[in-house]
Design an enzyme around this catalytic site. Sequence first.
Site, PDB file in Angstrom:
ATOM      1  N   GLY A 122     -47.183  -2.369  -3.605  1.00 15.86           N
ATOM      2  CA  GLY A 122     -46.435  -2.178  -2.797  1.00 15.86           C
ATOM      3  C   GLY A 122     -45.035  -2.014  -2.608  1.00 15.86           C
ATOM      4  O   GLY A 122     -44.137  -2.200  -2.243  1.00 15.86           O
TER       5      GLY A 122
ATOM      6  N   TYR B 133     -65.631  -2.588  -6.226  1.00 14.97           N
ATOM      7  CA  TYR B 133     -66.710  -1.907  -7.026  1.00 14.97           C
ATOM      8  C   TYR B 133     -67.674  -3.399  -7.972  1.00 14.97           C
ATOM      9  O   TYR B 133     -67.718  -4.568  -7.622  1.00 14.97           O
ATOM     10  CB  TYR B 133     -65.608  -1.343  -8.767  1.00 14.97           C
ATOM     11  CG  TYR B 133     -65.229  -0.378  -7.431  1.00 14.97           C
ATOM     12  CD1 TYR B 133     -65.957   1.063  -7.145  1.00 14.97           C
ATOM     13  CD2 TYR B 133     -64.046  -0.123  -7.515  1.00 14.97           C
ATOM     14  CE1 TYR B 133     -65.526   1.469  -6.537  1.00 14.97           C
ATOM     15  CE2 TYR B 133     -62.665   0.570  -6.980  1.00 14.97           C
ATOM     16  CZ  TYR B 133     -63.968   1.497  -5.761  1.00 14.97           C
ATOM     17  OH  TYR B 133     -63.497   2.749  -5.658  1.00 14.97           O
TER      18      TYR B 133
ATOM     19  N   ARG C  64     -58.741  -6.669 -14.865  1.00 22.51           N
ATOM     20  CA  ARG C  64     -58.130  -6.986 -13.008  1.00 22.51           C
ATOM     21  C   ARG C  64     -58.811  -7.487 -11.593  1.00 22.51           C
ATOM     22  O   ARG C  64     -60.117  -7.237 -12.301  1.00 22.51           O
ATOM     23  CB  ARG C  64     -57.643  -5.186 -12.688  1.00 22.51           C
ATOM     24  CG  ARG C  64     -56.906  -4.664 -11.875  1.00 22.51           C
ATOM     25  CD  ARG C  64     -56.899  -3.477 -11.100  1.00 22.51           C
ATOM     26  NE  ARG C  64     -54.980  -3.330 -10.691  1.00 22.51           N
ATOM     27  CZ  ARG C  64     -54.921  -2.608  -9.900  1.00 22.51           C
ATOM     28  NH1 ARG C  64     -55.748  -1.657  -9.132  1.00 22.51           N
ATOM     29  NH2 ARG C  64     -53.679  -2.602  -9.317  1.00 22.51           N
TER      30      ARG C  64
ATOM     31  N   GLY D  23     -48.195   2.148  -8.466  1.00 16.94           N
ATOM     32  CA  GLY D  23     -48.940   3.368  -7.963  1.00 16.94           C
ATOM     33  C   GLY D  23     -48.519   5.034  -8.099  1.00 16.94           C
ATOM     34  O   GLY D  23     -48.279   5.562  -8.571  1.00 16.94           O
ATOM     35  N   ARG D  24     -48.435   4.247  -6.425  1.00 21.08           N
ATOM     36  CA  ARG D  24     -48.015   5.383  -5.311  1.00 21.08           C
ATOM     37  C   ARG D  24     -47.250   5.915  -6.281  1.00 21.08           C
ATOM     38  O   ARG D  24     -46.378   7.212  -6.013  1.00 21.08           O
ATOM     39  CB  ARG D  24     -47.986   5.551  -4.045  1.00 21.08           C
ATOM     40  CG  ARG D  24     -49.460   4.693  -3.474  1.00 21.08           C
ATOM     41  CD  ARG D  24     -49.381   4.886  -1.959  1.00 21.08           C
ATOM     42  NE  ARG D  24     -49.394   3.387  -2.093  1.00 21.08           N
ATOM     43  CZ  ARG D  24     -49.544   1.938  -1.576  1.00 21.08           C
ATOM     44  NH1 ARG D  24     -49.917   2.443  -0.198  1.00 21.08           N
ATOM     45  NH2 ARG D  24     -49.064   1.194  -1.113  1.00 21.08           N
TER      46      ARG D  24
ATOM     47  N   GLN E 206     -58.770   2.170 -18.501  1.00 20.00           N
ATOM     48  CA  GLN E 206     -59.603   0.808 -16.950  1.00 20.00           C
ATOM     49  C   GLN E 206     -61.538   1.584 -16.980  1.00 20.00           C
ATOM     50  O   GLN E 206     -61.748   2.575 -16.813  1.00 20.00           O
ATOM     51  CB  GLN E 206     -59.019   1.370 -15.957  1.00 20.00           C
ATOM     52  CG  GLN E 206     -59.791  -0.418 -14.660  1.00 20.00           C
ATOM     53  CD  GLN E 206     -59.258   0.213 -13.367  1.00 20.00           C
ATOM     54  OE1 GLN E 206     -59.132   1.326 -12.398  1.00 20.00           O
ATOM     55  NE2 GLN E 206     -59.057  -0.565 -12.774  1.00 20.00           N
TER      56      GLN E 206
HETATM   57  C1  LIG Z   1     -54.740   7.603  -5.354  1.00 23.50           C
HETATM   58  C2  LIG Z   1     -55.090   6.194  -5.903  1.00 23.50           C
HETATM   59  C3  LIG Z   1     -56.154   5.801  -6.508  1.00 23.50           C
HETATM   60  C4  LIG Z   1     -55.937   5.254  -7.704  1.00 23.50           C
HETATM   61  N1  LIG Z   1     -57.128   4.326  -8.018  1.00 23.50           N
HETATM   62  C5  LIG Z   1     -57.383   3.404  -8.563  1.00 23.50           C
HETATM   63  C6  LIG Z   1     -58.138   2.855  -9.664  1.00 23.50           C
HETATM   64  O1  LIG Z   1     -59.041   4.289 -10.190  1.00 23.50           O
HETATM   65  N2  LIG Z   1     -57.943   1.852 -10.217  1.00 23.50           N
HETATM   66  C7  LIG Z   1     -57.467   0.413  -9.694  1.00 23.50           C
HETATM   67  O2  LIG Z   1     -57.837  -0.327  -9.545  1.00 23.50           O
HETATM   68  N3  LIG Z   1     -56.799   1.004  -8.457  1.00 23.50           N
HETATM   69  C8  LIG Z   1     -56.657   2.462  -8.154  1.00 23.50           C
HETATM   70  N4  LIG Z   1     -55.599   2.086  -6.895  1.00 23.50           N
HETATM   71  C9  LIG Z   1     -54.938   1.002  -6.647  1.00 23.50           C
HETATM   72  C10 LIG Z   1     -53.710   1.526  -7.255  1.00 23.50           C
HETATM   73  O3  LIG Z   1     -54.136   0.915  -8.837  1.00 23.50           O
HETATM   74  C11 LIG Z   1     -52.738   0.102  -6.585  1.00 23.50           C
HETATM   75  O4  LIG Z   1     -53.499  -1.645  -7.053  1.00 23.50           O
HETATM   76  C12 LIG Z   1     -52.599   0.125  -5.049  1.00 23.50           C
HETATM   77  O5  LIG Z   1     -51.920   1.915  -5.240  1.00 23.50           O
HETATM   78  C13 LIG Z   1     -51.275  -0.395  -5.450  1.00 23.50           C
HETATM   79  O6  LIG Z   1     -49.422  -0.015  -5.663  1.00 23.50           O
HETATM   80  P1  LIG Z   1     -49.347   0.810  -5.336  1.00 23.50           P
HETATM   81  O7  LIG Z   1     -48.435   0.395  -3.896  1.00 23.50           O
HETATM   82  O8  LIG Z   1     -47.595   0.745  -6.044  1.00 23.50           O
HETATM   83  O9  LIG Z   1     -49.850   2.037  -5.362  1.00 23.50           O
HETATM   84  C14 LIG Z   1     -55.415   3.278  -6.452  1.00 23.50           C
HETATM   85  C15 LIG Z   1     -54.188   3.791  -5.731  1.00 23.50           C
HETATM   86  C16 LIG Z   1     -54.657   4.787  -5.283  1.00 23.50           C
HETATM   87  C17 LIG Z   1     -53.334   5.559  -4.274  1.00 23.50           C
END
Ligand SMILES: Cc1cc2nc3c(=O)[nH]c(=O)nc-3n(C[C@H](O)[C@H](O)[C@H](O)COP(=O)(O)O)c2cc1C
Length: 372
Positions: free
Chosen positions: A301, A182, A229, A322-323, A101
């Site tokens: 989510g 960003y 994205r 993500g999480r 990314q």
């Molecule tokens: C710890 C953390 C770091 C993240 N870092 C990025 C990142 O570097 N680039 C990005 O586009 N989104 C980032 N996100 C957003 C995630 O890619 C994702 O969109 C968001 O967590 C929702 O997905 P989830 O509910 O499956 O966690 C981050 C989220 C978390 C929790």
Amino acid sequence: MNTTLNLLKPFKLGAYELPNRMVMAPLTRMRAKPGNIPQEMNQVYYTQRASAGLIISEATQISPQGLGYPNTPGIHSPEQIQGWKKVTQAVHENNGRIFLQLWHVGRISHPSLQPNGELPVAPSAIAPEGMANTFSGEQPFVTPRALETEEIPAIVEQYRQGAKNALEAGFDGVEIHSANGYLLDQFLHDGSNKRTDQYGGSIENRARFLMEVLEAVTSVWDADKVGVRLSPSSTFGTVFDSDTEALFNYVVSKLNPFNLAYLHIVEPRIQGNVTVEDDGNGLGASYFRSIYQGTIITAGGYTRETGEAVLEQDDADLVAYGRLFIANPDLPKRFALNAPLNEYDRSTFYGGDQRGYTDYPFLDDSKVLTTV
Ligand SMILES: Cc1cc2nc3c(=O)[nH]c(=O)nc-3n(C[C@H](O)[C@H](O)[C@H](O)COP(=O)(O)O)c2cc1C
């Protein structure tokens, strides 16, 4: 194994045959070594998650000016390229695929993180709300310096060079980070972009920077190895627009002719890294399905059940987690077996050591890698 899940069916993503439709979302973890260089624990972390259909790396800055948080990795120095090479090799040896990314934070930074203590840059001299994450803890955001028109081509070149460096580092593709408030997202929104040159004003002008970056990156990579994205409904990073729908209708329709690997949409229920109340009026993957002609990844989510449902409804082609991937290195296997999930620990998301990073247990503990 339960192979009836849509999430676990293979998918042809441009040049690649993905073994499943579960994408590891980009996740900033702030664990690079000094010099913003990927290190061994980063290899272990990504390798542990190589069973994802596709890994999208944590956001990775294209220049020292693009930095906004301590210890995030870069892709602008030879040492960083070497560090990433080890990550991509280890992922490939474990039959995974990984995109990088590409990131520039713009005003989401602080002078203490910038070369020579300079002001962060942005489309306009407007400070975001909230606090910057610095080496000495949280500090209020400062008012950034508006980029001169003449400076923008050099940043486009940094994206091109970052894309070249990603190729050299052995990545399978790149994702342009134009989400979450960003730099590129700051240019798109009229709340943060008050410019009067060809990069501000009309929607077409505000999208120009992103389109130039896309041209540059697709001059290095085949377009079917490049993703973008967007987080159309997010105000994370204090980005607002007077007409979000018109803005993103335009941006997404302009992506079509590029024939990209994918469009990656962050759902309205997500603001950056947290889940919020969804009023149902936001613009998610289902909204863009009729506008975008290629592959769509949806993020935000998702659980096993809701991820399966979004594929069932054909609102997206791939689902990013993500999480859940932070806490479950073997997430596809757990979904296949409908096995219990480890819970994530938010206190270890950003920075620190192996704890909360490479020590989340696998279903089968013998698979836990401590080294690669
Ligand atoms: C710890 C953390 C770091 C993240 N870092 C990025 C990142 O570097 N680039 C990005 O586009 N989104 C980032 N996100 C957003 C995630 O890619 C994702 O969109 C968001 O967590 C929702 O997905 P989830 O509910 O499956 O966690 C981050 C989220 C978390 C929790």
